[in-house]
Scaffold this motif. Structure first.
Motif, mmCIF file in Angstrom:
data_model
loop_
_atom_site.group_PDB
_atom_site.id
_atom_site.type_symbol
_atom_site.label_atom_id
_atom_site.label_comp_id
_atom_site.label_asym_id
_atom_site.label_seq_id
_atom_site.Cartn_x
_atom_site.Cartn_y
_atom_site.Cartn_z
ATOM 1 N N PRO A 228 46.326 53.088 39.872
ATOM 2 C CA PRO A 228 44.885 52.951 39.648
ATOM 3 C C PRO A 228 44.184 52.770 41.002
ATOM 4 C CG PRO A 228 46.040 50.958 38.909
ATOM 5 C CD PRO A 228 47.088 51.911 39.388
ATOM 6 N N ALA A 229 43.321 53.724 41.334
ATOM 7 C CA ALA A 229 42.671 53.724 42.659
ATOM 8 C C ALA A 229 41.179 54.014 42.511
ATOM 9 C CB ALA A 229 43.333 54.784 43.545
ATOM 10 N N ALA A 230 40.647 53.787 41.302
ATOM 11 C CA ALA A 230 39.265 54.199 41.034
ATOM 12 C C ALA A 230 38.255 53.061 41.187
ATOM 13 C CB ALA A 230 39.167 54.812 39.632
ATOM 14 N N GLY A 231 38.684 51.950 41.802
ATOM 15 C CA GLY A 231 37.751 50.824 41.995
ATOM 16 C C GLY A 231 36.728 51.144 43.079
ATOM 17 N N ARG B 235 33.164 44.592 46.200
ATOM 18 C CA ARG B 235 33.521 43.235 46.634
ATOM 19 C C ARG B 235 33.933 43.180 48.101
ATOM 20 N NH1 ARG B 235 37.596 40.971 42.253
ATOM 21 N NH2 ARG B 235 38.082 43.189 42.041
ATOM 22 N N GLY C 235 38.784 55.841 35.300
ATOM 23 C CA GLY C 235 37.773 55.422 34.327
ATOM 24 C C GLY C 235 36.919 54.281 34.847
ATOM 25 N N ALA C 236 36.152 53.681 33.908
ATOM 26 C CA ALA C 236 35.190 52.646 34.289
ATOM 27 C C ALA C 236 35.846 51.286 34.521
ATOM 28 C CB ALA C 236 34.134 52.521 33.203
ATOM 29 N N THR C 237 37.041 51.083 33.947
ATOM 30 C CA THR C 237 37.762 49.821 34.165
ATOM 31 C C THR C 237 39.173 50.167 34.644
ATOM 32 O OG1 THR C 237 38.698 49.809 31.940
ATOM 33 C CG2 THR C 237 36.577 48.687 32.240
ATOM 34 N N SER D 86 41.499 53.472 33.750
ATOM 35 C CA SER D 86 42.109 54.330 34.773
ATOM 36 C C SER D 86 43.607 54.476 34.526
ATOM 37 C CB SER D 86 41.868 53.745 36.174
ATOM 38 O OG SER D 86 40.501 53.776 36.482
ATOM 39 N N ASP E 288 48.774 48.901 42.018
ATOM 40 C CA ASP E 288 47.396 48.933 42.513
ATOM 41 C C ASP E 288 47.310 49.619 43.873
ATOM 42 O OD1 ASP E 288 46.322 47.476 40.399
ATOM 43 O OD2 ASP E 288 46.637 45.545 41.394
ATOM 44 N N ALA E 289 46.345 50.548 43.988
ATOM 45 C CA ALA E 289 46.093 51.165 45.299
ATOM 46 C C ALA E 289 45.687 50.101 46.320
ATOM 47 C CB ALA E 289 44.979 52.192 45.166
ATOM 48 N N ALA E 290 45.159 48.982 45.817
ATOM 49 C CA ALA E 290 44.676 47.923 46.701
ATOM 50 C C ALA E 290 45.801 47.040 47.244
ATOM 51 C CB ALA E 290 43.656 47.070 45.956
ATOM 52 N N LYS F 253 46.705 41.724 47.533
ATOM 53 C CA LYS F 253 45.724 42.715 47.094
ATOM 54 C C LYS F 253 44.478 42.621 47.969
ATOM 55 C CE LYS F 253 43.380 42.336 43.200
ATOM 56 N NZ LYS F 253 43.010 42.308 41.791
HETATM 57 O O1 C5P Z 1 39.287 45.387 40.855
HETATM 58 P P1 C5P Z 1 40.735 45.066 41.062
HETATM 59 O O2 C5P Z 1 40.989 44.569 42.443
HETATM 60 O O3 C5P Z 1 41.380 44.235 40.008
HETATM 61 O O4 C5P Z 1 41.425 46.479 41.001
HETATM 62 C C1 C5P Z 1 42.826 46.629 41.018
HETATM 63 C C2 C5P Z 1 43.133 48.094 41.116
HETATM 64 O O5 C5P Z 1 42.549 48.793 40.023
HETATM 65 C C3 C5P Z 1 42.575 48.740 42.403
HETATM 66 O O6 C5P Z 1 43.588 49.522 43.001
HETATM 67 C C4 C5P Z 1 41.413 49.567 41.898
HETATM 68 O O7 C5P Z 1 41.196 50.765 42.644
HETATM 69 C C5 C5P Z 1 41.842 49.910 40.480
HETATM 70 N N1 C5P Z 1 40.709 50.210 39.582
HETATM 71 C C6 C5P Z 1 40.679 51.460 38.942
HETATM 72 N N2 C5P Z 1 39.612 51.774 38.116
HETATM 73 C C7 C5P Z 1 38.593 50.923 37.963
HETATM 74 C C8 C5P Z 1 38.610 49.647 38.602
HETATM 75 C C9 C5P Z 1 39.702 49.319 39.397
HETATM 76 O O8 C5P Z 1 41.599 52.272 39.100
HETATM 77 N N3 C5P Z 1 37.560 51.292 37.219
#
Ligand code: C5P
Length: 231
Positions: free
Chosen positions: A8-11, A15, A79-81, A85, A104-106, A211
């Motif tokens: 998941p890398a869509a954040g 922040r 996606g949005a969350t 994603s 997590d990409a983060a 993270k």
């Molecule tokens: O926001 P948070 O730090 O919890 O995000 C963890 C991971 O989820 C990140 O790698 C972020 O890119 C990913 N993410 C995502 N889609 C979103 C929100 C967060 O893939 N809509």
């Protein structure tokens, strides 16, 4: 064990105080999501890495991903969350694997040994994740956030990290149940716990696998890379 990796890398970079997608920010000259994805490709059992990127930056993510020159890597719109994603990456992944690893990409400082230990943790259970024992005492606070309800027993509390490994058929079942119930969680193994789909093992996490969320985290990451390269 044959596994697919979902990243998941869509954040957003909100922040972090950044207007660009967080996962595109470079650490030591390399986009954060590439650093997070690369170590998995060294494992023979890794059949694919599916990266869920923000739809608006899809082509930029693809350009970065092409540098890996590895046909196992794909970029899809997230996606949005976070859960959405992961759900989309799961949909796009191959149906032939034994396990899914969500990372997590983060968390760009993932090591081969942590991946190996999470995979090993899955040997006789439904899911496995790295966790760090908590240093602080944690208070459960009542709804309005003003008064403490009670104190949680610190010796049983762990901070959950990724990668989280989950048996493929159980993860698919959990996601379809959660989609139906509109039930959301902030990590992946929580779905297995919530639907009572078997044991979830916790293996030792790593302080280095932090993270990147705040500007301080990003500075720490840049410093680590600079120190490692001796600059
Ligand atoms: O926001 P948070 O730090 O919890 O995000 C963890 C991971 O989820 C990140 O790698 C972020 O890119 C990913 N993410 C995502 N889609 C979103 C929100 C967060 O893939 N809509």
């Amino acid at each position: 064990m044959i596994f697919s990796v979902l990243i998941p890398a869509a954040g957003s970079g909100e922040r972090l105080g950044s207007s660009m997608s967080k996962a595109l920010i470079e650490i030591g000259g390399e986009a954060m999501f590439l650093r997070a994805a690369k170590p998995f490709l060294r494992f023979a059992g890794c059949q694919e890495v599916v990266i869920a990127a923000p739809a608006r930056d899809l082509s930029e993510f693809e350009q970065h991903a092409q540098r890996l020159a590895d046909p196992r890597v794909r970029v899809i719109p997230g996606g949005a969350t976070r859960q959405e994603s992961v759900e989309r990456a799961l949909e796009a992944s191959s149906k032939t694997c034994d396990a899914l690893l969500v990372h997590d990409a983060a968390r760009p400082f993932i090591t081969d040994s942590l991946i190996a230990s999470v995979l090993d943790g899955l040997r006789d259970c439904s899911a496995s994740l790295p966790g760090l024992p908590l240093k602080d005492t944690i208070k459960l606070v009542e709804d309005e956030g003003e008064f403490v309800e009670h104190t949680l027993p610190r010796d049983r509390l762990y901070a959950a990290q990724t990668p989280q490994a989950i048996r493929a058929e159980l993860f698919r079942e959990a996601h379809s149940l959660a989609l139906n119930d509109r039930w959301t969680a902030t990590d992946d193994v929580a779905l297995i716990e919530h639907y009572h789909l078997g044991n979830v093992r916790i293996v030792p996490g790593s302080e280095g696998n932090f993270k990147i969320t705040t500007p301080e985290d990003l500075r720490r990451a840049q410093q680590l890379v600079a120190q490692a390269s001796g600059s």
